[in-house]
Design a protein around this motif. Structure first.
Motif, short mmCIF file in Angstrom:
data_model
loop_
_atom_site.label_atom_id
_atom_site.label_comp_id
_atom_site.label_asym_id
_atom_site.label_seq_id
_atom_site.Cartn_x
_atom_site.Cartn_y
_atom_site.Cartn_z
N THR A 183 21.78 24.35 8.89
CA THR A 183 20.91 24.64 9.83
C THR A 183 21.69 24.80 11.11
O THR A 183 21.47 26.00 12.12
CB THR A 183 19.96 23.59 10.16
N ASP A 229 12.97 22.96 19.13
CA ASP A 229 13.24 24.50 18.63
C ASP A 229 12.31 25.10 19.41
O ASP A 229 12.78 26.49 19.74
CB ASP A 229 13.17 24.32 17.43
N ASN A 233 13.52 28.51 21.51
CA ASN A 233 13.13 29.84 21.21
C ASN A 233 12.30 30.62 22.19
O ASN A 233 12.47 31.83 22.39
CB ASN A 233 12.16 29.67 19.91
N ALA A 273 8.34 26.77 12.22
CA ALA A 273 9.24 28.18 12.30
C ALA A 273 8.14 29.22 12.34
O ALA A 273 8.55 30.35 12.79
CB ALA A 273 9.72 28.08 10.86
N TYR A 276 7.98 31.02 15.81
CA TYR A 276 9.47 31.44 16.26
C TYR A 276 9.09 33.20 17.01
O TYR A 276 8.17 33.67 16.37
CB TYR A 276 10.40 31.53 15.45
N LYS A 281 11.97 35.10 12.91
CA LYS A 281 11.14 34.84 11.77
C LYS A 281 11.52 35.64 10.84
O LYS A 281 11.98 35.35 9.54
CB LYS A 281 9.73 34.87 12.05
#
Length: 376
Positions: A183, A229, A233, A273, A276, A281
């Protein structure tokens, strides 16, 4: 069928190799931070949000307070803990004037939401430069704040750091550290090429100005995870983000001790996720698809070639896979050196393909049931 399977394998392998070349570009060309006297004068606010973390606070807060940095405050946020977290925080406050406490009471609109608690901690901060870490981790050196502070300048308002996990015995620990390393390779590489998509709350810094310019966590307050995150983002751009990969800037965390707890943690992280940006993505999904597709069509093509007795093509197939493996091994050899991770290379194939399988299982599981709390 054989030709289709063979070409799909080659296609996925080429895509996968492209990504590893992308990662290699960062690893061999990364930029290091050099602390300077001028930047060490800017005041910092270190923020730690804790929920039922009394023992971890007792163990890890002294590492923060012993940082070799002349001007910082430490804000401890108690997020409605049921243990004696608040009492431990108060002991630190009595012993050190740099410690400030934010006691978050239960709120029916934001119950179990770490972002609400963190927002109150940020509002308490008196300095513009904010540094974040977790209660269950600590800086690996007393120069941690020096390096993060040096990374800030008039343009750079967002600093991405590396959060390691302690090395322990057992396969689970190797999977945890390998997933963390992979990651990190990805999010640092994207940041290196000016397209940062995430950071980790264990080691992250940004300015209060940036936080308020983007209305904090408002746009994803209803998402359980993502205080790190999703904020990165949303707020990162080509000019305002910098990464810090100096070994003195790493933090060290206690890893999960059971597969169940680790899977729960990963389910919570992976669930963010889908929020994002579209390009992130797509690229992250393409990398994962290339891993999964390459593995599946490698197995299928092997079966078809053996069934048809096409031994010459089978040798070429294995040669392609060997070249790909050597490239991956080279990238991870460099990465384990850069991030000071040990004893992962000997079982790299097991870790790589095992992680792909685990991620697929978590993705499927997340479609049916999502985590309901930020702490466990």
């Amino acid at each position: 069928m054989l030709n289709l399977s063979l070409w799909l394998f080659v296609g996925f392998a080429l895509i996968n190799l492209f990504f590893y070349a992308f990662f290699a570009g960062f690893l061999w060309r990364r930029k290091l931070i050099k602390p300077s006297g001028k930047t060490l004068t800017q005041p910092l606010s270190v923020i730690v949000c804790a929920k039922n973390e009394a023992q971890n606070l007792e163990k890890n807060i002294p590492h923060i307070l012993s940082q070799d940095y002349p001007n910082f405050e430490l804000i401890l946020v108690n997020d409605s803990s049921k243990d004696n977290t608040l009492e431990v925080m108060e002991e630190f406050e009595k012993a050190d004037s740099r410690v400030k406490i934010v006691n978050v009471l239960p709120n029916e609109h934001f119950w179990g939401n770490k972002k609400y608690a963190l927002t109150l901690g940020i509002k308490k901060a008196k300095n513009d430069f904010l540094v974040f870490t977790d209660a269950d981790c600590h800086p690996e050196s007393n120069l941690w704040l020096q390096y993060l502070a040096t990374a800030f300048n008039s343009q750079k308002q967002l600093v991405l750091g590396y959060g390691k996990y302690k090395t322990q015995k057992g396969l689970l620990n190797k999977f945890i550290r390998f997933e963390t390393l992979l990651t990190a390779i990805q999010y640092f590489a994207y940041a290196h090429y000016k397209s940062a998509y995430m950071g980790v709350g264990r080691n992250l810094a940004y300015t209060a100005k940036l936080f308020y310019e983007h209305n904090g966590f408002v746009n994803h307050m209803n998402v359980l995870s993502g205080d790190d995150d999703l904020f990165v983002n949303e707020s990162a751009n080509r000019e305002n983000t910098i990464y810090c990969t100096n070994k003195e800037s790493f933090t060290l965390s206690d890893p999960k001790n059971t597969w169940q707890d680790w899977m729960f943690q990963k389910k919570r992280h992976i669930s963010t996720a889908k929020h994002y940006k579209v390009r992130h993505k797509f690229l992250l999904g393409l990398f994962y698809t290339s891993q999964l597709g390459m593995g599946l069509f490698f197995l299928l093509t092997n079966i078809l070639l053996i069934f048809k007795f096409e031994m010459d093509i089978l040798q070429v197939l294995w040669l392609v896979m060997l070249v790909r493996y050597l490239v991956v091994m080279l990238v991870f050899a460099k990465a384990t050196s850069v991030f000071n991770e040990k004893r992962l290379l000997p079982i790299l194939p097991l870790l790589e393909w095992g992680l792909v399988t685990i991620q697929m299982l978590i993705f499927v599981s997340n479609q049916n049931k999502k985590p309901t709390t930020w702490a466990r």
